[in-house]
Scaffold this active site. Structure first.
Site, PDB file in Angstrom:
ATOM      1  N   LEU A  29       0.859  -1.190   0.000  1.00 20.86           N
ATOM      2  CA  LEU A  29       0.000   0.000   0.000  1.00 20.86           C
ATOM      3  C   LEU A  29       0.894   1.240   0.000  1.00 20.86           C
ATOM      4  O   LEU A  29       0.863   2.063   0.931  1.00 20.86           O
ATOM      5  CB  LEU A  29      -0.932  -0.040   1.211  1.00 20.86           C
ATOM      6  CG  LEU A  29      -1.942  -1.201   1.194  1.00 20.86           C
ATOM      7  CD1 LEU A  29      -2.633  -1.352   2.539  1.00 20.86           C
ATOM      8  CD2 LEU A  29      -2.977  -1.002   0.068  1.00 20.86           C
ATOM      9  N   HIS A  30       1.713   1.354  -1.082  1.00 20.34           N
ATOM     10  CA  HIS A  30       2.689   2.456  -1.152  1.00 20.34           C
ATOM     11  C   HIS A  30       2.011   3.819  -0.939  1.00 20.34           C
ATOM     12  O   HIS A  30       2.398   4.584  -0.046  1.00 20.34           O
ATOM     13  CB  HIS A  30       3.342   2.497  -2.541  1.00 20.34           C
ATOM     14  CG  HIS A  30       4.023   1.239  -2.980  1.00 20.34           C
ATOM     15  ND1 HIS A  30       5.226   0.833  -2.471  1.00 20.34           N
ATOM     16  CD2 HIS A  30       3.679   0.328  -3.928  1.00 20.34           C
ATOM     17  CE1 HIS A  30       5.606  -0.279  -3.091  1.00 20.34           C
ATOM     18  NE2 HIS A  30       4.683  -0.614  -3.963  1.00 20.34           N
ATOM     19  N   ASP A  31       1.060   4.117  -1.826  1.00 25.49           N
ATOM     20  CA  ASP A  31       0.503   5.472  -1.841  1.00 25.49           C
ATOM     21  C   ASP A  31      -0.365   5.778  -0.610  1.00 25.49           C
ATOM     22  O   ASP A  31      -0.257   6.881  -0.051  1.00 25.49           O
ATOM     23  CB  ASP A  31      -0.279   5.698  -3.148  1.00 25.49           C
ATOM     24  CG  ASP A  31       0.639   5.689  -4.369  1.00 25.49           C
ATOM     25  OD1 ASP A  31       1.871   5.776  -4.190  1.00 25.49           O
ATOM     26  OD2 ASP A  31       0.138   5.593  -5.505  1.00 25.49           O
TER      27      ASP A  31
END
Ligand code: BDR
Ligand code: CA
Length: 310
Positions: free
Chosen positions: A239-241
């Protein structure tokens, strides 16, 4: 308890599976007020990123949030997308209904400059894509660092390998010249890179449980995750962003270091590599997230979007 004054924020996106989830999180967190979303070529081309962004906002009932389309490619290099990772339309092949919402007339860099002037010293930006729009805004308005309160950038791999090459993280690699302009500027940047973003994940178990839920956030995440779990056959994805959104709204979610960031803009295989320079004195220093409270993020993400924890 909801804060009295949510912080005005612009999201800069290349929507993208995890961008879509970041948009949802930012729209739902009481700490933030999304005053606009700017789009850029990255995971998909700019037109598709704009269309995806508008559809996601509409699906979430956030139709009043203005969308400003931006740069259609990196400053110097040809654009390379990440459709193999995000699916043919960037949203894992999930088809959302078209949005009847109006688009902003302004081009993204211009929109950023105007908003920063209007909200002088108060506006934050969360950049979740190649940094082309912000670099152009900096060139057009060299005073931008005085106007923006904080810029959180999803970009870089400081102590871990890259995800698009062994050296580089995707957002930086797509437009390293833009990233170098941002890193050399006096903007108050917090870099949130793969060092922390790969540690926060959405799992197959969570996805399976989401598929039984009927609210917009659950339907969105269930639909756009199908590509990862059925086509790419992974057991979880990063869940980078969304972590960048959380890092702005609740800063203690990440542990920060201070250093100057340099970006490799060469022609060799290390292009896009981000390095930390400490005590250099000659370069502006930024904050870099090198630690994350995974449990805290997971609870924040799941509770805010009404999703199962595990
Ligand atoms: C970044 O690259 C994109 O594919 C994601 O949306 C994220 O912004 C991770 O390297
Ligand atoms: Ca992104």
């Amino acid at each position: 308890m909801a804060p009295d004054n949510p912080r005005p924020v612009i999201l800069d996106v290349d929507t993208g599976v995890d961008d879509a989830l970041a948009i949802a999180l930012a729209c739902r967190l009481p700490e933030l007020e999304v005053i606009g979303v700017t789009t850029v070529a990255g995971n998909v081309d700019q037109r598709q990123a704009t269309e995806n962004t508008r559809r996601v906002l509409h699906f979430l009932g956030a139709i009043d949030v203005p969308v400003a389309p931006g740069m259609t490619g990196p400053l110097v290099r040809p654009h390379q997308d990440a459709r193999a990772y995000h699916g043919p339309n960037g949203l894992g092949g999930f088809e959302l209904p078209p949005s009847p919402g109006r688009m902003v007339g302004a081009h993204a860099p211009e929109f950023i400059i105007q908003a920063a002037r209007e909200h002088q010293g108060e506006l934050d930006m969360i950049c979740l894509a190649p940094l082309t729009n912000l670099a152009v805004a900096l060139r057009l308005e060299p005073e931008l660092p005085r106007f923006l309160h904080r810029v959180v950038v999803m970009g870089g791999a400081f102590t871990v390998p890259g995800n698009i090459t062994p050296y580089a993280e995707f957002n930086i690699w797509v437009d390293p010249e833009a990233a170098a302009i941002v890193a050399r500027s006096e903007l108050p940047v917090t870099f949130v890179g793969l060092d922390v973003t790969t540690r926060v994940r959405f799992t197959r178990e969570q996805w399976e449980r989401c598929r039984g839920l009927d609210h917009a956030e659950a339907r969105l995440i269930a639909g756009i995750s199908t590509w990862a779990f059925e086509h790419r056959q992974v057991d979880s994805y990063a869940l980078h962003d969304p972590l960048c959104v959380a890092a702005l709204a609740v800063p203690s979610v990440v542990g920060l270091d201070q250093a100057a960031v340099t970006v490799d803009t060469g022609l060799w295989n290390t292009v896009g590599e981000t390095r930390l320079l400490r005590g250099d004195g000659a370069r502006p220093e930024h904050l870099i997230a090198l630690d994350v409270d995974v449990e805290r993020f997971t609870v924040l993400f799941s509770e805010t979007l009404g999703l199962p924890l595990a």
